[in-house]
Design a protein around this motif. Structure first.
Motif: not given
Length: 429
Positions: A48-74
């Motif tokens: 799910e995190f991988k699917k989310a990463l390529h869908l974020f828009k430019e103004d969603q950078s903070e949420l994208k960063a949080e997704t990378y961290v969650s992916l790292a946690n997994a």
């Protein structure tokens, strides 16, 4: 002219709606991934995190960063610490002051034996927490003694009948290191708690018979008067079938999420005794059998789900994955072909048929199916990367580099050695 303006408005609106839907889908995948991670379904969370990463828009950078961290946690949960390091670095590129990114990076470095780098990241983590006024001590790496301590406490609470306290201790042990013996202990506590709750419910029912149609209390098993049929208002001898199925199904799913597979199987079987046509419960039962290693039973149940609903894509995917795990590659290929006949526009089925061909070293067929998947969903980074690997196997290095690069642009974390080798072979270093 009015028609043209209306058309222009519709086109503009459709683009805005498309952007909104993409952003919304990214958030949905992220939230779903977090939910999976909380219930220890780590592989599903990573997907799910991988699917989310390529869908974020430019103004969603903070949420994208949080997704990378969650992916790292997994990834850290799975023990894939190198991938966790890469994901953390991606998050830090977006936000250098992301505290949890530094913590997860330090954890991954420590597990990889890079103590100095780990200390540096933990120091940054401490510094950022102090700046935010939320400083906490970094815990030492848990040891087997810590696990044993929680298990012993859980065992003692269980013997004393303090079931909630026992559950809490066993869960703490699982957080340090998931182990089958701890899951079994946790399952025993939940089973005892469930039986205790059932006993309490029955006691309440036994102590109160109900009221008749006049509102008068009546004793248990009253003699029926002439012309009166029962007379109960507050209780019924049977729970409605629909409510019973929902409760059993929800309970089975809850047991499954907690790793209590035996209990989940019992609940799903009970649902099917009431409603043998329930397709989703066939699927859930098949998944429980597969997790328990009862592969023949899982295959039989998945096939029944598909028979009852030939468009049930998840059943095809799970059965196909089971075939691949059992090295029944020809069976997987045949199944995915059957699935695509019923669902020709599903990109996941095209992808997994490509995966099956790749496992069988039929790379030309794999390329065809990966390309079919991309024609349906060109924004999936994993398909782009798998296609690159298939092109590499057929020595089509330019095509391999093109799709590997697209995969990276879409957020896929590519193997650095693979990218270096591709650039060497294509002379683009």
């Amino acid at each position: 002219m009015k028609i043209l303006k209306k058309a222009l408005f519709l086109v503009t609106f459709s683009f805005l709606l498309s952007d909104f839907c993409i952003a919304q889908n990214a958030e949905e995948h992220f939230k779903r991934g977090k939910g999976y991670l909380e219930t220890r379904l780590v592989n599903e969370a990573i997907a799910e995190f991988k699917k989310a990463l390529h869908l974020f828009k430019e103004d969603q950078s903070e949420l994208k960063a949080e997704t990378y961290v969650s992916l790292a946690n997994a990834y850290n949960w799975r023990g894939i610490h190198k991938a966790a390091i890469t994901a953390c670095k991606k998050a830090i590129e977006i936000n250098p002051d992301f505290t949890n990114a530094h913590y997860n990076l330090g954890f991954a470095y420590r597990e990889e034996g890079k103590e100095e780098l780990a200390k540096k990241e933990f120091a940054l983590y401490d510094k950022l927490l102090k700046q935010e006024g939320e400083y906490i001590e970094i815990p030492e790496k848990p040891t087997s003694e810590d696990i044993d301590k929680h298990i012993t406490l859980g065992d003692n609470y269980f013997k004393e009948g303090k079931l909630d306290e026992a559950i809490s201790e066993y869960k703490k042990a699982l957080e340090i290191k998931p182990r089958d013996d701890i899951l079994n202990k946790l399952g025993q506590v939940y089973q005892k708690k469930r039986l205790a709750n059932k006993s309490e419910d029955q006691s309440r029912i036994d102590s109160f018979a109900g009221k008749n149609s006049k509102g008068e209390e009546i004793p248990l098993n009253p003699p029926l008067e002439k012309g009166e049929i029962g007379g109960f208002v507050g209780f019924s001898d049977e729970i409605s079938q629909e409510t019973s199925i929902d409760e059993l199904s929800d309970r089975g799913i809850s047991y499954y999420d907690k790793g209590m597979i035996n209990e989940a199987i019992d609940e799903f079987k009970e649902v099917l005794e009431i409603d043998p046509e329930d397709v989703e419960t066939h699927y859930n039962l098949g998944s429980a059998y597969a997790d328990k290693g009862m592969f023949d039973e899982a295959i039989t149940i998945y096939k029944k789900a598909i028979e009852k609903n030939p468009e049930f894509i998840d059943a095809y995917l799970s059965l196909g994955e089971l075939y691949l795990d059992m090295d029944l590659i020809d069976d997987a290929i045949s199944l995915y072909k059957q699935a695509l006949n019923a669902n020709p526009d599903d990109s996941f089925l095209c992808f997994y048929l490509g995966e099956a061909y790749a496992r069988n070293k039929q790379y030309k067929e794999a390329i065809i199916n990966y390309n079919n998947a991309i024609s349906i969903n060109p924004m999936d980074p994993e398909t782009q990367y798998r296609l690159a690997e298939a092109y590499y196997k057929t020595k089509q290095y330019d095509m391999a580099l093109e799709h590997a690069t697209q995969a990276e642009e879409l957020g896929y974390i590519a193997e650095p050695a693979f990218m270096v080798d591709l650039k060497k072979k294509t002379g683009t270093e």
